[in-house]
Design an enzyme around this catalytic site. Structure first.
Site, PDB file in Angstrom:
ATOM      1  N   VAL A  65       0.813  -1.218   0.000  1.00  0.00           N
ATOM      2  CA  VAL A  65       0.000   0.000   0.000  1.00  0.00           C
ATOM      3  C   VAL A  65       0.846   1.267   0.000  1.00  0.00           C
ATOM      4  O   VAL A  65       0.318   2.358  -0.241  1.00  0.00           O
ATOM      5  CB  VAL A  65      -0.975   0.024   1.191  1.00  0.00           C
ATOM      6  N   TYR A 156       3.501   5.487  15.039  1.00  0.00           N
ATOM      7  CA  TYR A 156       2.127   4.996  14.898  1.00  0.00           C
ATOM      8  C   TYR A 156       1.127   6.078  15.295  1.00  0.00           C
ATOM      9  O   TYR A 156       0.118   6.287  14.621  1.00  0.00           O
ATOM     10  CB  TYR A 156       1.951   3.754  15.769  1.00  0.00           C
ATOM     11  N   THR A 192      -4.488  -8.993  18.146  1.00  0.00           N
ATOM     12  CA  THR A 192      -4.068  -9.393  16.802  1.00  0.00           C
ATOM     13  C   THR A 192      -2.554  -9.574  16.774  1.00  0.00           C
ATOM     14  O   THR A 192      -1.858  -9.173  17.719  1.00  0.00           O
ATOM     15  CB  THR A 192      -4.460  -8.335  15.748  1.00  0.00           C
TER      16      THR A 192
END
Length: 326
Positions: A65, A156, A192
């Protein structure tokens, strides 16, 4: 506005693991055509097989991406194969832990390139198609880190704050296209593999900040966003109490967040510096969840108690502030 859920065509960027993989399986289970994008071909083929077994059709389009041309090609492939795009889910992200000064510049930039500019590229690729169709839903997985901050995750946080701002601007600019919706899903810490995949320059093994949200809850929020678009969907009560504290009493939050992170996000075990999956996919762990909730219950209980105490302190401080200004 509720949308039809039959025969949807859904593009999922970041479909190889975590929330993206879970969303792909959920949409496929109700008969959607899913277009699966991520860097790892083998993992995507595994997800595609599971989607077909669940009842949907699946198209694998290996995509980095950070490459805008590749994301444009992804959108074209989806339309060529299925004729339209009903929804686009921007779920691709990579993570790095470490003080800003200890994080290598290329790692910081790649986290932002993937986690922010990857979503920029997705929006640029799909919005013209949505306008052509007169409808569509763009879902950005923003994270609670779009509304607060903490030590060790500067790249982040920078990416997610930017992504939330971008999402709001797109929503404002698309007021002339009422059939197009732009939604932000803001989960707290989710169980996750992203933590196991993360780059690490903090000197300790890391864990998600408990209490950890089940990925199925976030997947359900993504599906709901496509069916009944809302501007913002929050998932995970405890972490959003922290966001409230951050907003109402920033000085108190700033004083408490580092010891909280040191206690609950860093493990005692040492860890050597590593790039994780920031520059290349890691196929060793690629499921939807990573088992944190099963193995971290005691720590989760302590963190939840601490989070409630912090929220109560924030509420008390907020009440004092209102009393002084009334």
């Amino acid at each position: 506005m509720r949308r039809r859920v039959v025969h949807q065509v859904v593009v999922i960027a970041g479909a190889s693991s975590g929330i993206g993989r879970g969303a792909a399986l959920a949409f496929a289970a109700r008969g959607a055509d899913v277009v699966l994008a991520a860097r790892g071909v083998e993992t995507l083929e595994e997800v595609a097989r599971q989607c077909r077994e669940a009842g949907g059709r699946a198209l694998v389009v290996p995509t980095d991406v950070t490459d805008e041309a590749a994301v444009q090609s992804l959108a074209r492939r989806a339309v060529e194969e299925f004729g339209r795009i009903d929804a686009w889910v921007n779920a691709a992200a990579v993570w790095s832990y470490g003080r800003f000064e200890d994080t290598p510049g290329p790692v910081f930039r790649q986290v932002v390139d993937t986690t922010l500019f990857g979503q920029v590229h997705g929006a640029r690729a799909v919005l013209p198609q949505f306008r052509l169709q007169g409808r569509g839903v763009l879902v950005n997985i923003v994270s609670i880190y779009g509304q607060l901050s903490s030590p060790y995750v500067s790249s982040y946080v920078a990416a997610k704050w930017g992504l939330l701002g971008l999402t709001e601007v797109l929503r404002q600019e698309l007021r002339d296209a009422p059939g197009i919706s732009v939604c932000a899903v803001l989960p707290g810490a989710v169980d996750t593999p992203i933590y196991r995949h993360a780059a690490n320059y903090v000197g300790h093994r890391i864990r998600p900040l408990p209490p950890v949200v089940a990925p199925e809850r976030v997947v359900a929020a993504v599906v709901r966003a496509v069916d009944r678009p809302e501007p913002m969907i929050y998932v995970g009560r405890a972490h959003h109490l922290a966001a409230r504290l951050h907003r109402l009493t920033p000085r108190l939050y700033g004083a408490l967040v580092k010891p909280f992170m040191d206690e609950f996000a860093l493990q005692d075990a040492p860890a050597a510096p590593r790039e994780g999956n920031v520059f290349a996919p890691d196929t060793r762990v690629s499921g939807v969840d990573d088992g944190w909730r099963r193995h971290d219950r005691r720590r989760a209980g302590r963190a939840a108690t601490a989070a409630v105490a912090l929220a109560a302190a924030g509420a008390a401080a907020s009440g004092l502030l209102r009393g002084r200004t009334s």
